[in-house]
Write an enzyme that holds these catalytic residues in place. Structure first.
Site, PDB file in Angstrom:
ATOM      1  N   GLU A  44       0.844  -1.193   0.000  1.00 32.23           N
ATOM      2  CA  GLU A  44       0.000   0.000   0.000  1.00 32.23           C
ATOM      3  C   GLU A  44       0.884   1.248   0.000  1.00 32.23           C
ATOM      4  O   GLU A  44       1.984   1.245   0.547  1.00 32.23           O
ATOM      5  CB  GLU A  44      -0.902  -0.011   1.235  1.00 32.23           C
ATOM      6  CG  GLU A  44      -1.922   1.121   1.256  1.00 32.23           C
ATOM      7  CD  GLU A  44      -2.803   1.121   2.494  1.00 32.23           C
ATOM      8  OE1 GLU A  44      -3.914   1.659   2.420  1.00 32.23           O
ATOM      9  OE2 GLU A  44      -2.364   0.581   3.540  1.00 32.23           O
ATOM     10  N   LYS A 115      -9.857   1.586  -3.121  1.00 31.71           N
ATOM     11  CA  LYS A 115     -10.117   1.003  -1.806  1.00 31.71           C
ATOM     12  C   LYS A 115     -11.541   1.306  -1.343  1.00 31.71           C
ATOM     13  O   LYS A 115     -11.978   2.456  -1.315  1.00 31.71           O
ATOM     14  CB  LYS A 115      -9.100   1.560  -0.810  1.00 31.71           C
ATOM     15  CG  LYS A 115      -9.158   0.947   0.581  1.00 31.71           C
ATOM     16  CD  LYS A 115      -8.061   1.584   1.435  1.00 31.71           C
ATOM     17  CE  LYS A 115      -8.057   1.068   2.856  1.00 31.71           C
ATOM     18  NZ  LYS A 115      -7.035   1.782   3.666  1.00 31.71           N
ATOM     19  N   CYS A 156      -5.380  -3.267   2.176  1.00 34.84           N
ATOM     20  CA  CYS A 156      -5.174  -3.064   3.614  1.00 34.84           C
ATOM     21  C   CYS A 156      -6.439  -3.245   4.468  1.00 34.84           C
ATOM     22  O   CYS A 156      -6.852  -4.368   4.720  1.00 34.84           O
ATOM     23  CB  CYS A 156      -4.523  -1.698   3.858  1.00 34.84           C
ATOM     24  SG  CYS A 156      -3.671  -1.589   5.466  1.00 34.84           S
TER      25      CYS A 156
END
Length: 278
Positions: A44, A115, A156
């Protein structure tokens, strides 16, 4: 489709000089390609953490300064590159997106994922941390069909939402990308168990390239991992930067799903959920 291939996870200590971070990334791509890796994966926010002190600016379009470098390297070596994530500029939007790209051996972007879940919490000392103040969440579940199989995209904090990974598996994913920048505290307690759970419950490989080192606001946990569909940790880094190698075997993934057919045993007829209102 290629059934067995070598992958490389790059563990980075990304700091506030974008050009230096990308130079390091490109050198690691060269090393991985020379070692026979057909897929190279990054963590990330691989290109910049903090206010940039070098060229390349801060947030950027895709394709742009950072993804352009990765696209050139993918074409140079004829390999796949998963770009971890970068901070993507969105025209007309004050917030950016935390965005991941998968690049093919011809240098083209095959898939782009923003994301879905933003990290909005209250810290132990009572201070709020709201990623959504600066990051706009995406709105799509993304898979990519390739010669190396079907990949599922995530980033993540997404790893704490198992329904996303079930949807990726239903859509055909056999390999799940989970680039991370976990804090040392939460990484020590949760990262391995979450990654192994996502692998086991979906019969998928999980590739989690990680950030390491001291950042402006936290210390990153490191511990990049490759986990097989049975939940076995095949590769695990420590706190050092560098390239870590492993193997994907899609025949093994098929065998695990035959042995534990949880995807086929789902009870979709009774999965209607009525959520409680606060």
């Amino acid at each position: 489709m290629k059934r067995k291939y070598k992958i490389a996870m790059v563990q980075m200590d990304t700091q506030n000089n974008k050009e230096k971070n990308l130079e390091d990334a490109c050198a690691w791509i060269d090393e991985a390609a020379a070692s026979g890796a057909e897929l190279v994966c990054f963590p990330e926010v691989m290109n910049l953490i903090g206010k940039n002190t070098g060229p390349g600016g801060g947030r950027e379009p895709i394709p742009g300064y950072s993804t352009g470098r990765l696209m050139e390297k993918a074409a140079e070596h004829g390999i796949y590159i998963h770009g971890g994530s970068i901070t993507e500029e969105i025209p007309g939007e004050k917030r950016a997106c935390n965005t991941s790209v998968l690049i093919g051996p011809d240098g083209r972007i095959l898939a782009k994922y923003q994301k879905l879940h933003t990290f909005d919490i209250t810290l132990a000392d009572g201070r709020p941390f709201r990623e959504s103040d600066r990051i706009r969440p995406g709105d799509a579940v993304v898979t990519a069909e390739t010669e190396l199989g079907c990949f599922g995209m995530s980033i993540c904090y997404d790893v704490r939402f198992p329904e996303l990974y079930r949807l990726l598996a239903i859509k055909g994913a056999r390999v799940l990308f989970v680039p991370v920048s976990f804090t040392k505290e939460t990484g020590e307690e949760h990262l391995e168990m979450l990654l192994r759970a996502r692998a086991v419950e979906n019969g998928c490989y999980v590739i989690a390239a990680a950030q390491t080192g001291v950042k402006p606001a936290y210390t990153a946990y490191g511990n990049s991992m490759l986990i097989d569909p049975w939940g076995k940790v095949l590769v695990r880094a420590g706190s050092e930067t560098g390239v870590f190698y492993g193997e994907i075997d899609l025949d093994h993934a098929d065998a695990v799903r035959r042995r534990m057919p949880s995807l086929e045993s789902r009870r979709t007829d009774v999965y209607q959920v009525e959520e409680k209102r606060k």
